[in-house]
Write a protein that holds these residues in place. Structure first.
Motif, PDB file in Angstrom:
ATOM      1  N   ASP A   1       0.830  -1.211   0.000  1.00  0.00           N
ATOM      2  CA  ASP A   1       0.000   0.000   0.000  1.00  0.00           C
ATOM      3  C   ASP A   1       0.862   1.258   0.000  1.00  0.00           C
ATOM      4  O   ASP A   1       0.575   2.223  -0.719  1.00  0.00           O
ATOM      5  N   PHE A   2       1.914   1.249   0.813  1.00  0.00           N
ATOM      6  CA  PHE A   2       2.764   2.439   0.876  1.00  0.00           C
ATOM      7  C   PHE A   2       3.601   2.590  -0.391  1.00  0.00           C
ATOM      8  O   PHE A   2       3.631   3.660  -1.012  1.00  0.00           O
ATOM      9  N   LEU A   3       4.282   1.523  -0.784  1.00  0.00           N
ATOM     10  CA  LEU A   3       5.209   1.609  -1.913  1.00  0.00           C
ATOM     11  C   LEU A   3       4.508   1.933  -3.229  1.00  0.00           C
ATOM     12  O   LEU A   3       5.079   2.593  -4.098  1.00  0.00           O
TER      13      LEU A   3
ATOM     14  N   SER B   1       1.680   3.675  -3.512  1.00  0.00           N
ATOM     15  CA  SER B   1       0.784   4.824  -3.377  1.00  0.00           C
ATOM     16  C   SER B   1       1.181   5.926  -4.363  1.00  0.00           C
ATOM     17  O   SER B   1       2.337   6.021  -4.799  1.00  0.00           O
ATOM     18  N   ASP B   2       0.216   6.759  -4.717  1.00  0.00           N
ATOM     19  CA  ASP B   2       0.485   7.865  -5.635  1.00  0.00           C
ATOM     20  C   ASP B   2       1.558   8.809  -5.097  1.00  0.00           C
ATOM     21  O   ASP B   2       2.300   9.434  -5.861  1.00  0.00           O
ATOM     22  N   GLU B   3       1.643   8.924  -3.781  1.00  0.00           N
ATOM     23  CA  GLU B   3       2.607   9.847  -3.179  1.00  0.00           C
ATOM     24  C   GLU B   3       4.048   9.486  -3.522  1.00  0.00           C
ATOM     25  O   GLU B   3       4.932  10.345  -3.470  1.00  0.00           O
ATOM     26  N   LEU B   4       4.307   8.223  -3.875  1.00  0.00           N
ATOM     27  CA  LEU B   4       5.670   7.812  -4.220  1.00  0.00           C
ATOM     28  C   LEU B   4       5.964   7.958  -5.716  1.00  0.00           C
ATOM     29  O   LEU B   4       7.054   7.621  -6.174  1.00  0.00           O
ATOM     30  N   GLU B   5       5.007   8.466  -6.464  1.00  0.00           N
ATOM     31  CA  GLU B   5       5.242   8.925  -7.838  1.00  0.00           C
ATOM     32  C   GLU B   5       5.895   7.874  -8.730  1.00  0.00           C
ATOM     33  O   GLU B   5       6.692   8.197  -9.606  1.00  0.00           O
ATOM     34  N   GLY B   6       5.571   6.615  -8.484  1.00  0.00           N
ATOM     35  CA  GLY B   6       6.075   5.553  -9.347  1.00  0.00           C
ATOM     36  C   GLY B   6       7.491   5.099  -9.068  1.00  0.00           C
ATOM     37  O   GLY B   6       8.052   4.285  -9.830  1.00  0.00           O
ATOM     38  N   ARG B   7       8.124   5.627  -8.011  1.00  0.00           N
ATOM     39  CA  ARG B   7       9.418   5.133  -7.513  1.00  0.00           C
ATOM     40  C   ARG B   7      10.518   5.079  -8.592  1.00  0.00           C
ATOM     41  O   ARG B   7      11.340   4.165  -8.604  1.00  0.00           O
ATOM     42  N   GLU B   8      10.564   6.069  -9.458  1.00  0.00           N
ATOM     43  CA  GLU B   8      11.593   6.018 -10.499  1.00  0.00           C
ATOM     44  C   GLU B   8      12.981   6.170  -9.896  1.00  0.00           C
ATOM     45  O   GLU B   8      13.222   7.037  -9.044  1.00  0.00           O
ATOM     46  N   ALA B   9      13.911   5.335 -10.345  1.00  0.00           N
ATOM     47  CA  ALA B   9      15.283   5.365  -9.842  1.00  0.00           C
ATOM     48  C   ALA B   9      15.922   6.724 -10.104  1.00  0.00           C
ATOM     49  O   ALA B   9      15.852   7.262 -11.207  1.00  0.00           O
ATOM     50  N   GLY B  10      16.545   7.280  -9.062  1.00  0.00           N
ATOM     51  CA  GLY B  10      17.223   8.556  -9.181  1.00  0.00           C
ATOM     52  C   GLY B  10      16.345   9.767  -8.948  1.00  0.00           C
ATOM     53  O   GLY B  10      16.836  10.904  -8.986  1.00  0.00           O
ATOM     54  N   PHE B  11      15.057   9.546  -8.682  1.00  0.00           N
ATOM     55  CA  PHE B  11      14.126  10.650  -8.478  1.00  0.00           C
ATOM     56  C   PHE B  11      13.505  10.569  -7.083  1.00  0.00           C
ATOM     57  O   PHE B  11      13.706   9.617  -6.338  1.00  0.00           O
ATOM     58  N   ARG B  12      12.728  11.597  -6.733  1.00  0.00           N
ATOM     59  CA  ARG B  12      12.207  11.735  -5.375  1.00  0.00           C
ATOM     60  C   ARG B  12      11.468  10.493  -4.887  1.00  0.00           C
ATOM     61  O   ARG B  12      11.719  10.010  -3.780  1.00  0.00           O
ATOM     62  N   GLY B  13      10.537   9.982  -5.688  1.00  0.00           N
ATOM     63  CA  GLY B  13       9.758   8.834  -5.245  1.00  0.00           C
ATOM     64  C   GLY B  13      10.612   7.622  -4.943  1.00  0.00           C
ATOM     65  O   GLY B  13      10.360   6.894  -3.973  1.00  0.00           O
ATOM     66  N   GLY B  14      11.641   7.404  -5.745  1.00  0.00           N
ATOM     67  CA  GLY B  14      12.555   6.291  -5.484  1.00  0.00           C
ATOM     68  C   GLY B  14      13.316   6.479  -4.189  1.00  0.00           C
ATOM     69  O   GLY B  14      13.526   5.530  -3.432  1.00  0.00           O
TER      70      GLY B  14
END
Length: 332
Positions: free
Chosen positions: A40-42, A44-57
């Motif tokens: 649920d956390f990982l 979530s929209d707040e993590l912006e897709g977890r792109e490597a090198g970016f904020r969500g990651g």
């Protein structure tokens, strides 16, 4: 008289009780509630897709580290983070990000791209300091496409928040056994997989004791159904030279009543698809769990509500038992 995971013992007062085996203690802490919390956390929209090198990651990485600290898993190195940089050609030229020093040196001679990433590595120290086994999953995904019409976030619930949840649950299960493993167990969370297996490549190139690694277990997408009529389907890749890996899973499914129907795929050198390739290329024995592709693969629609929780939990349990064997069996 015996039951799976238990044995009958007598105590001084003449009464009896069932004492759990270490394996059963570990299995008992793997559950849907933990999996849901992590995914649920990982995803979530707040993590912006977890792109490597970016904020969500980066936020995803910090979340994983906070969980390792809470569990009491120690860092592999001085820090849980293994930072690294990857380089690529200027974006109008075709190329892929590279982490090998020779490739980086060539790219630096021209206009180039650079991304800073971080693997996350924890451990449980084994009795034998000269042998390691590793369980891993990539935690990055595809980030955001701001020019998509509609949902712009690639949440990656199955790819690969599902795998990350399993590594965290297996770490908790090892601690719950109350037993120190024979080999040191490394819990790895790779960055940059979606950009070319970058985190695992960097690790195998730079881990000074890579020759002491006796086995690697990988997760990549373990929470979905390729065919809704076959909800227990899972693909089980393993190094063909180690047929005991297949026997372990068959025996554990029966012994612990796991609701899985594996497609067993022994492979001479399992180099396709995911971070297992980085290890297989070095002839390190590999196990890889995968539940096959589905219509939401690499799409913004890879959402939490589509996860098959029962299968995810049983795969996590099966793989904990695999890892218990990798960490403790004298030979395989």
């Amino acid at each position: 008289m015996r039951k799976a995971g238990f044995f009958l013992i007598s105590i001084a007062l003449g009464t009896t009780l069932w004492a759990q085996s270490p394996e059963q203690k570990g299995l008992d802490v793997i559950n849907k509630e933990n999996a849901e919390a992590y995914i649920d956390f990982l995803a979530s929209d707040e993590l912006e897709g977890r792109e490597a090198g970016f904020r969500g990651g980066r936020v995803a990485g910090e979340y994983i580290v906070s969980n390792l600290k809470t569990l009491g898993i120690q860092p592999l190195f001085a820090s849980y983070y293994q930072p690294f940089d990857a380089y690529n050609k200027e974006r109008q030229k075709r190329g892929r990000f590279q982490v090998h020093p020779d490739s980086i040196a060539k790219l630096k001679q021209e206009v180039h791209q650079k991304l800073s990433m971080r693997n996350i590595l924890g451990k449980i120290e084994g009795k034998n300091p000269d042998e390691y086994v590793i369980i891993g999953a990539h935690y990055d995904h595809l980030g955001i496409d701001p020019i998509l019409d509609g949902d712009q976030i690639y949440n990656g619930a199955d790819d690969n928040a599902s795998g990350v949840s399993a590594v965290l649950q297996v770490a908790k299960a090892f601690l719950a056994t109350g037993v120190q493993p024979e080999r040191t167990v490394i819990f790895a969370f790779w960055d940059g997989e979606e950009k070319g297996l970058l985190g695992s490549k960097y690790f195998v190139q730079n881990f000074s004791e890579i020759n002491k690694v006796k086995g690697y277990l990988n997760y990549d997408m373990i929470g979905r159904n390729n065919n809704e009529a076959k909800p227990t389907h899972v693909v089980y890749f393993y190094t063909e030279a180690h047929p005991v890996f297949g026997e372990w899973l068959k025996n554990d499914i029966k012994k612990y009543h796991l609701d899985l129907a594996p497609d067993y795929r022994p492979w001479d050198k399992p180099v396709g698809g995911s971070d297992n390739a980085s290890f297989a290329l070095l002839d390190i024995p590999v196990i890889w769990y995968h539940t096959d592709g589905h219509p939401d693969y690499h799409m913004p629609s890879d959402h939490v509500e589509k996860i098959n929780w029962n299968k995810l939990v049983d795969i996590t349990k099966a793989s904990f038992l695999n890892m218990w064997n990798l960490a403790n069996e004298k030979s395989y």
